[in-house]
Design an enzyme around this catalytic site. Structure first.
Site, mmCIF file in Angstrom:
data_model
loop_
_atom_site.group_PDB
_atom_site.id
_atom_site.type_symbol
_atom_site.label_atom_id
_atom_site.label_comp_id
_atom_site.label_asym_id
_atom_site.label_seq_id
_atom_site.Cartn_x
_atom_site.Cartn_y
_atom_site.Cartn_z
ATOM 1 N N GLY A 12 36.865 37.853 44.077
ATOM 2 C CA GLY A 12 36.364 39.127 44.592
ATOM 3 C C GLY A 12 36.219 40.116 43.443
ATOM 4 O O GLY A 12 37.031 40.132 42.525
ATOM 5 N N ARG A 73 33.207 33.071 44.509
ATOM 6 C CA ARG A 73 34.098 31.907 44.485
ATOM 7 C C ARG A 73 33.225 30.658 44.402
ATOM 8 O O ARG A 73 32.189 30.595 45.057
ATOM 9 C CB ARG A 73 34.978 31.904 45.733
ATOM 10 C CG ARG A 73 35.818 33.177 45.805
ATOM 11 C CD ARG A 73 36.746 33.250 46.977
ATOM 12 N NE ARG A 73 37.596 34.430 46.848
ATOM 13 C CZ ARG A 73 37.347 35.608 47.425
ATOM 14 N NH1 ARG A 73 36.297 35.745 48.200
ATOM 15 N NH2 ARG A 73 38.147 36.633 47.229
ATOM 16 N N ASP A 104 44.162 35.112 41.242
ATOM 17 C CA ASP A 104 44.875 33.829 41.149
ATOM 18 C C ASP A 104 43.954 32.606 41.196
ATOM 19 O O ASP A 104 44.152 31.649 40.444
ATOM 20 C CB ASP A 104 46.018 33.735 42.168
ATOM 21 C CG ASP A 104 45.578 34.015 43.585
ATOM 22 O OD1 ASP A 104 44.382 34.330 43.792
ATOM 23 O OD2 ASP A 104 46.419 33.917 44.492
ATOM 24 N N THR A 128 41.722 42.309 40.113
ATOM 25 C CA THR A 128 41.833 42.217 41.572
ATOM 26 C C THR A 128 42.424 43.519 42.091
ATOM 27 O O THR A 128 43.309 44.093 41.442
ATOM 28 C CB THR A 128 42.718 41.032 42.030
ATOM 29 O OG1 THR A 128 43.091 41.227 43.409
ATOM 30 C CG2 THR A 128 44.005 40.910 41.222
ATOM 31 N N ASP A 130 44.317 43.714 44.546
ATOM 32 C CA ASP A 130 45.581 43.436 45.251
ATOM 33 C C ASP A 130 46.854 43.661 44.430
ATOM 34 O O ASP A 130 47.933 43.762 44.996
ATOM 35 C CB ASP A 130 45.582 41.979 45.743
ATOM 36 C CG ASP A 130 44.571 41.748 46.833
ATOM 37 O OD1 ASP A 130 44.044 42.739 47.370
ATOM 38 O OD2 ASP A 130 44.308 40.575 47.156
ATOM 39 N N ASP A 132 48.443 41.518 42.807
ATOM 40 C CA ASP A 132 49.391 40.458 43.165
ATOM 41 C C ASP A 132 49.490 39.363 42.096
ATOM 42 O O ASP A 132 49.486 38.174 42.414
ATOM 43 C CB ASP A 132 48.996 39.842 44.516
ATOM 44 C CG ASP A 132 47.601 39.266 44.497
ATOM 45 O OD1 ASP A 132 46.838 39.541 43.550
ATOM 46 O OD2 ASP A 132 47.252 38.529 45.432
ATOM 47 N N ARG A 174 45.769 40.388 51.360
ATOM 48 C CA ARG A 174 45.954 39.156 52.125
ATOM 49 C C ARG A 174 47.393 38.672 52.044
ATOM 50 O O ARG A 174 48.001 38.305 53.029
ATOM 51 C CB ARG A 174 45.031 38.093 51.532
ATOM 52 C CG ARG A 174 44.197 37.396 52.536
ATOM 53 C CD ARG A 174 43.327 36.368 51.895
ATOM 54 N NE ARG A 174 43.146 36.536 50.452
ATOM 55 C CZ ARG A 174 42.027 36.232 49.820
ATOM 56 N NH1 ARG A 174 41.008 35.776 50.495
ATOM 57 N NH2 ARG A 174 41.926 36.359 48.513
HETATM 58 O O1 F6P Z 1 41.613 39.465 46.606
HETATM 59 C C1 F6P Z 1 40.954 40.649 46.798
HETATM 60 C C2 F6P Z 1 40.569 40.835 48.245
HETATM 61 O O2 F6P Z 1 39.859 42.044 48.281
HETATM 62 C C3 F6P Z 1 41.714 40.813 49.243
HETATM 63 O O3 F6P Z 1 42.441 42.009 49.313
HETATM 64 C C4 F6P Z 1 40.994 40.483 50.516
HETATM 65 O O4 F6P Z 1 41.840 39.855 51.433
HETATM 66 C C5 F6P Z 1 39.928 39.529 50.043
HETATM 67 O O5 F6P Z 1 39.688 39.819 48.683
HETATM 68 C C6 F6P Z 1 38.633 39.611 50.808
HETATM 69 O O6 F6P Z 1 37.801 38.592 50.359
HETATM 70 P P1 F6P Z 1 36.233 38.549 50.670
HETATM 71 O O7 F6P Z 1 35.582 39.577 49.809
HETATM 72 O O8 F6P Z 1 35.837 37.179 50.313
HETATM 73 O O9 F6P Z 1 36.065 38.875 52.122
#
Ligand code: F6P
Length: 325
Positions: A12, A73, A104, A128, A130, A132, A174
């Site tokens: 992301g 991804r 990650d 990111t 997050d 995390d 998440r």
């Molecule tokens: O990892 C970053 C993040 O923004 C998370 O907080 C969230 O759960 C996820 O990506 C959302 O992913 P996508 O953009 O694929 O919906």
């Protein structure tokens, strides 16, 4: 021929990635490398979507959200055939040094890639919202996401107070409650639900009751999307049953938290880490995430950075409780 450094963003996107790209490109040029931008993450590496970048390719981007290289991804990179194709493209572009910006999933991919091709040299930058990742106090994008969430909660507080309502606000995260916890403290929320701690509705009802008794006009609860309650909508249903005094509304902030201009903190962090990644590659480092801990640049092996994130700050968790009186 000058040596080259490849650069990609994966997973992301996060605000500040552009500032990191700018720092990598300009530091690479400064040290005598040719920077090569790889578009759309590992997928673009497999497809050979690459281009030489110049100092002016990254002009005027430090303030822009998203990433000029694109992110995403790549299911194909999970398989040896995809990674082999990616390796062949790097060979044909004469790239041996690579910087990957992401979270990650990005680092797990880089780790496997390096095990198969130890002749490569790869470093990661924590990109990111997050926060995390283990081995850095901050990830690029986290500060911006918290500020966006805080501003949104400030707005919700106005309407909540005017209407005498309880709002449950769902923020991203998440697997981690960093955005939720920091937003809760910064916006004076009454409570916070995070994946790292068990969700105790009885305790929340006690806090709400206490506020009601002292005639609080509104209440805000921040919910991390990965909390065991199952998000703000489910938590709202549960609380409405247990505490019918307030009319409840739920708001999901979603991807709004990932867009917009990065804060100064994120721009400075991204600039520092981007430059450090190139310098460390130049010195021969590989297989690690470049992070910042107590204001020092540190390298953490990919396998460690992705294993577990640092714990939530217990002081901040306690603050939410104490200050919600
Ligand atoms: O990892 C970053 C993040 O923004 C998370 O907080 C969230 O759960 C996820 O990506 C959302 O992913 P996508 O953009 O694929 O919906």
């Amino acid at each position: 021929m000058k040596p080259r450094i490849g650069l990609l963003c994966s997973g992301g996107d996060s605000p500040g990635m552009n500032a990191a790209i700018r720092a990598v490109v300009r530091t690479a040029l400064y040290l005598g490398y040719e920077p090569v931008g790889i578009y759309k993450g590992y997928e673009g590496l497999i497809e050979g979507q690459m281009q030489l970048l110049t100092a002016s390719s990254v002009s005027g981007i430090i303030q822009r959200g998203g990433t000029i290289l694109g992110a995403g991804r790549s299911p194909r990179f999970l398989f040896p055939e995809g990674r082999q194709k990616a390796y062949e493209n790097l060979q044909s572009w004469n790239i041996q040094k690579l910087i990957v910006i992401g979270g990650d999933g990005t680092f797990k991919g880089a780790d496997t890639f390096l095990q198969e091709h130890p002749d490569l040299q790869i470093l990661g930058l924590p990109g990111t919202i997050d926060n995390d990742l283990y081995g850095t106090d901050l990830t690029i994008g986290f500060d911006t996401a918290v500020n966006i969430a805080m501003e949104a909660v400030d707005r919700l507080r106005d309407t909540a107070a005017a209407m005498g309502r309880l709002f449950l606000v769902e923020v991203m995260g998440r697997d981690a409650g960093f955005i939720a916890l920091h937003t809760a403290v910064a916006s004076g929320a009454e409570a916070v639900l995070v994946p790292e701690t068990p969700t105790d509705f009885e305790a929340i009802v006690r806090i709400l009751e206490q506020g009601w008794q002292r005639q609080k006009t509104s209440a805000i609860i921040i919910v991390a999307e990965g909390d065991e309650a199952g998000g703000a909508l489910k938590a709202a249903e549960e609380l409405q049953k247990r505490f019918p005094r307030y009319e409840i509304r739920a708001t999901i902030l979603g991807h709004i938290q990932r867009g917009g201009s990065p804060t100064a903190t994120d721009r400075i962090l991204a600039s520092k880490l981007g430059a450090a990644a190139v310098e460390r590659l130049h010195e021969g480092a590989s297989g690690a995430m470049v992070g910042v801990q107590r204001d020092e640049i540190t390298l953490t092996p990919f396998s460690k950075a992705v294993k577990a994130h640092s714990p939530l700050n217990p002081l901040l968790l306690r603050l939410v409780e104490i200050l919600s009186l």
